[in-house]
Design a protein around this motif. Sequence first.
Motif, PDB file in Angstrom:
ATOM      1  N   GLY A  64      74.314 -64.747 129.676  1.00  6.88           N
ATOM      2  CA  GLY A  64      75.739 -65.031 129.022  1.00  6.88           C
ATOM      3  C   GLY A  64      75.710 -65.764 128.123  1.00  6.88           C
ATOM      4  N   CYS A  65      75.121 -67.216 128.217  1.00  2.24           N
ATOM      5  CA  CYS A  65      74.805 -68.293 127.534  1.00  2.24           C
ATOM      6  C   CYS A  65      74.066 -68.048 126.260  1.00  2.24           C
ATOM      7  CB  CYS A  65      74.457 -69.771 128.028  1.00  2.24           C
ATOM      8  SG  CYS A  65      75.829 -70.139 129.389  1.00  2.24           S
ATOM      9  N   THR A  66      72.988 -67.231 126.528  1.00  7.45           N
ATOM     10  CA  THR A  66      72.008 -66.916 125.634  1.00  7.45           C
ATOM     11  C   THR A  66      72.658 -65.851 124.475  1.00  7.45           C
ATOM     12  OG1 THR A  66      70.066 -67.104 126.951  1.00  7.45           O
ATOM     13  CG2 THR A  66      69.498 -65.789 125.321  1.00  7.45           C
ATOM     14  N   LYS A  67      73.221 -65.040 125.251  1.00 16.38           N
ATOM     15  CA  LYS A  67      73.884 -63.906 124.114  1.00 16.38           C
ATOM     16  C   LYS A  67      75.008 -64.616 123.058  1.00 16.38           C
ATOM     17  CE  LYS A  67      75.813 -60.085 123.064  1.00 16.38           C
ATOM     18  NZ  LYS A  67      75.748 -60.037 121.645  1.00 16.38           N
ATOM     19  N   GLN A  68      75.939 -65.723 123.902  1.00 24.05           N
ATOM     20  CA  GLN A  68      76.751 -66.479 122.863  1.00 24.05           C
ATOM     21  C   GLN A  68      75.965 -67.305 121.828  1.00 24.05           C
ATOM     22  OE1 GLN A  68      79.285 -69.092 125.173  1.00 24.05           O
ATOM     23  NE2 GLN A  68      80.729 -69.215 123.638  1.00 24.05           N
ATOM     24  N   ALA A  69      74.965 -67.904 122.346  1.00 25.02           N
ATOM     25  CA  ALA A  69      74.340 -68.893 121.442  1.00 25.02           C
ATOM     26  C   ALA A  69      73.617 -68.141 120.318  1.00 25.02           C
ATOM     27  CB  ALA A  69      72.991 -69.691 122.199  1.00 25.02           C
ATOM     28  N   ASP A 124      74.667 -65.010 119.307  1.00 31.23           N
ATOM     29  CA  ASP A 124      75.689 -64.608 118.174  1.00 31.23           C
ATOM     30  C   ASP A 124      76.181 -65.837 117.454  1.00 31.23           C
ATOM     31  OD1 ASP A 124      75.877 -62.108 119.597  1.00 31.23           O
ATOM     32  OD2 ASP A 124      77.599 -62.416 120.614  1.00 31.23           O
ATOM     33  N   PHE A 125      76.285 -66.924 117.781  1.00 34.25           N
ATOM     34  CA  PHE A 125      76.380 -67.929 116.897  1.00 34.25           C
ATOM     35  C   PHE A 125      75.437 -68.331 115.874  1.00 34.25           C
ATOM     36  CE2 PHE A 125      79.962 -69.764 119.679  1.00 34.25           C
ATOM     37  CZ  PHE A 125      80.836 -69.737 118.709  1.00 34.25           C
ATOM     38  N   THR A 126      74.360 -67.860 116.436  1.00 37.10           N
ATOM     39  CA  THR A 126      72.826 -68.201 115.400  1.00 37.10           C
ATOM     40  C   THR A 126      73.215 -67.071 114.247  1.00 37.10           C
ATOM     41  OG1 THR A 126      71.950 -69.356 116.900  1.00 37.10           O
ATOM     42  CG2 THR A 126      70.594 -68.202 115.296  1.00 37.10           C
ATOM     43  N   ASP A 127      73.214 -66.041 114.704  1.00 36.45           N
ATOM     44  CA  ASP A 127      73.192 -64.625 114.034  1.00 36.45           C
ATOM     45  C   ASP A 127      74.493 -64.728 112.862  1.00 36.45           C
ATOM     46  OD1 ASP A 127      71.224 -63.822 115.543  1.00 36.45           O
ATOM     47  OD2 ASP A 127      72.357 -62.318 116.439  1.00 36.45           O
ATOM     48  N   ASN A 128      75.490 -65.636 113.226  1.00 32.67           N
ATOM     49  CA  ASN A 128      76.748 -65.564 112.390  1.00 32.67           C
ATOM     50  C   ASN A 128      76.696 -67.235 111.587  1.00 32.67           C
ATOM     51  OD1 ASN A 128      78.191 -63.077 112.239  1.00 32.67           O
ATOM     52  ND2 ASN A 128      77.756 -63.711 114.711  1.00 32.67           N
ATOM     53  N   LEU A 129      75.568 -67.913 111.906  1.00 32.08           N
ATOM     54  CA  LEU A 129      75.666 -69.488 111.257  1.00 32.08           C
ATOM     55  C   LEU A 129      75.692 -69.160 109.788  1.00 32.08           C
ATOM     56  CD1 LEU A 129      75.890 -72.220 112.396  1.00 32.08           C
ATOM     57  CD2 LEU A 129      73.366 -72.261 112.126  1.00 32.08           C
ATOM     58  N   GLU A 130      75.180 -68.584 109.239  1.00 31.35           N
ATOM     59  CA  GLU A 130      75.227 -68.668 107.742  1.00 31.35           C
ATOM     60  C   GLU A 130      76.535 -68.296 107.047  1.00 31.35           C
ATOM     61  OE1 GLU A 130      72.921 -66.151 104.428  1.00 31.35           O
ATOM     62  OE2 GLU A 130      71.426 -67.104 105.681  1.00 31.35           O
ATOM     63  N   LEU A 131      77.288 -67.271 107.705  1.00 34.70           N
ATOM     64  CA  LEU A 131      78.663 -66.938 107.251  1.00 34.70           C
ATOM     65  C   LEU A 131      79.609 -68.275 107.647  1.00 34.70           C
ATOM     66  CD1 LEU A 131      80.928 -64.741 106.787  1.00 34.70           C
ATOM     67  CD2 LEU A 131      80.830 -64.413 108.966  1.00 34.70           C
ATOM     68  N   LEU A 132      79.244 -68.710 108.814  1.00 32.66           N
ATOM     69  CA  LEU A 132      80.145 -69.827 109.218  1.00 32.66           C
ATOM     70  C   LEU A 132      80.015 -71.013 108.453  1.00 32.66           C
ATOM     71  CD1 LEU A 132      80.002 -69.178 113.208  1.00 32.66           C
ATOM     72  CD2 LEU A 132      81.855 -68.981 111.775  1.00 32.66           C
ATOM     73  N   THR A 133      79.045 -71.390 108.269  1.00 31.81           N
ATOM     74  CA  THR A 133      78.523 -72.792 107.471  1.00 31.81           C
ATOM     75  C   THR A 133      78.912 -72.321 105.980  1.00 31.81           C
ATOM     76  OG1 THR A 133      76.171 -71.963 107.183  1.00 31.81           O
ATOM     77  CG2 THR A 133      76.584 -73.728 108.855  1.00 31.81           C
ATOM     78  N   LYS A 157      69.557 -71.627 115.770  1.00 32.30           N
ATOM     79  CA  LYS A 157      69.710 -72.308 114.665  1.00 32.30           C
ATOM     80  C   LYS A 157      70.875 -73.328 115.063  1.00 32.30           C
ATOM     81  CE  LYS A 157      66.344 -70.469 112.505  1.00 32.30           C
ATOM     82  NZ  LYS A 157      65.223 -70.950 113.234  1.00 32.30           N
ATOM     83  N   VAL A 158      71.948 -73.081 115.708  1.00 32.05           N
ATOM     84  CA  VAL A 158      72.914 -73.964 116.286  1.00 32.05           C
ATOM     85  C   VAL A 158      72.539 -75.475 116.745  1.00 32.05           C
ATOM     86  CG1 VAL A 158      74.576 -71.966 116.516  1.00 32.05           C
ATOM     87  CG2 VAL A 158      73.349 -72.936 118.433  1.00 32.05           C
ATOM     88  N   THR A 159      73.267 -76.313 116.569  1.00 33.21           N
ATOM     89  CA  THR A 159      73.213 -77.718 117.207  1.00 33.21           C
ATOM     90  C   THR A 159      73.376 -77.512 118.723  1.00 33.21           C
ATOM     91  OG1 THR A 159      73.608 -78.561 115.047  1.00 33.21           O
ATOM     92  CG2 THR A 159      73.681 -80.154 116.899  1.00 33.21           C
ATOM     93  N   LEU A 160      72.679 -77.872 119.425  1.00 30.35           N
ATOM     94  CA  LEU A 160      72.934 -78.143 121.030  1.00 30.35           C
ATOM     95  C   LEU A 160      72.796 -79.309 121.330  1.00 30.35           C
ATOM     96  CD1 LEU A 160      70.513 -75.017 122.089  1.00 30.35           C
ATOM     97  CD2 LEU A 160      73.017 -75.098 121.534  1.00 30.35           C
ATOM     98  N   VAL A 161      73.945 -79.887 122.241  1.00 30.96           N
ATOM     99  CA  VAL A 161      73.811 -81.203 122.704  1.00 30.96           C
ATOM    100  C   VAL A 161      74.046 -81.017 124.131  1.00 30.96           C
ATOM    101  CG1 VAL A 161      74.655 -82.082 120.381  1.00 30.96           C
ATOM    102  CG2 VAL A 161      76.198 -81.581 122.341  1.00 30.96           C
ATOM    103  N   ALA A 162      73.550 -82.068 124.691  1.00 25.78           N
ATOM    104  CA  ALA A 162      73.489 -82.548 126.414  1.00 25.78           C
ATOM    105  C   ALA A 162      74.580 -83.237 126.671  1.00 25.78           C
ATOM    106  CB  ALA A 162      72.320 -83.226 126.678  1.00 25.78           C
TER     107      ALA A 162
END
Length: 155
Positions: free
Chosen positions: A46-51, A53-62, A89-94
């Motif tokens: 699930g987390c892979t799918k979500q990340a 999806d955000f990466t695939d739409n990052l250009e639109l969002l940024t 491509k999204v920023t991932l933080v711990a």
Amino acid sequence: MSERLQTGDVAPAFTLPDADGNEVSLSSHKGRKVIVYFYPAALTPGCTKQACDFTDNLELLTGAGYDVIGVSPDKPEKLAKFRDKENLKVTLVADPDKTVAEAYGAYGEKKNYGKTYMGIIRSTFVVDENGKIDQALYNVRATGHVARVIKDLGL
């Protein structure tokens, strides 16, 4: 369990290490809109799918003025593996001690297969240019969530 954030609340400040150990602060994004999303664990379906999806739409969002930061309790080394394996491509933080998740109300009681336990509540927050919560979405589903956020933002 902490209070849930509402529209208009000040977004809790944070500084967390990214997948390479560099510090990422919400305050360094002042003047830009930021989508901060909390997910339970890197390298899970699930987390892979979500990340992805955000990466695939990052250009639109940024392009529309939004930065995206994914927060999980994973250590930076696991985030680096996740990023590299999935070409994220999204920023991932711990947030291993979950203090930021708690501040956002994204850590609390969950129920799964009849068991109750404490964990990360999959949540997404849209923070405006002034550091205020524009949207607070709790208990979101991994699949289809990014499309819903994009639609809600009118993009």
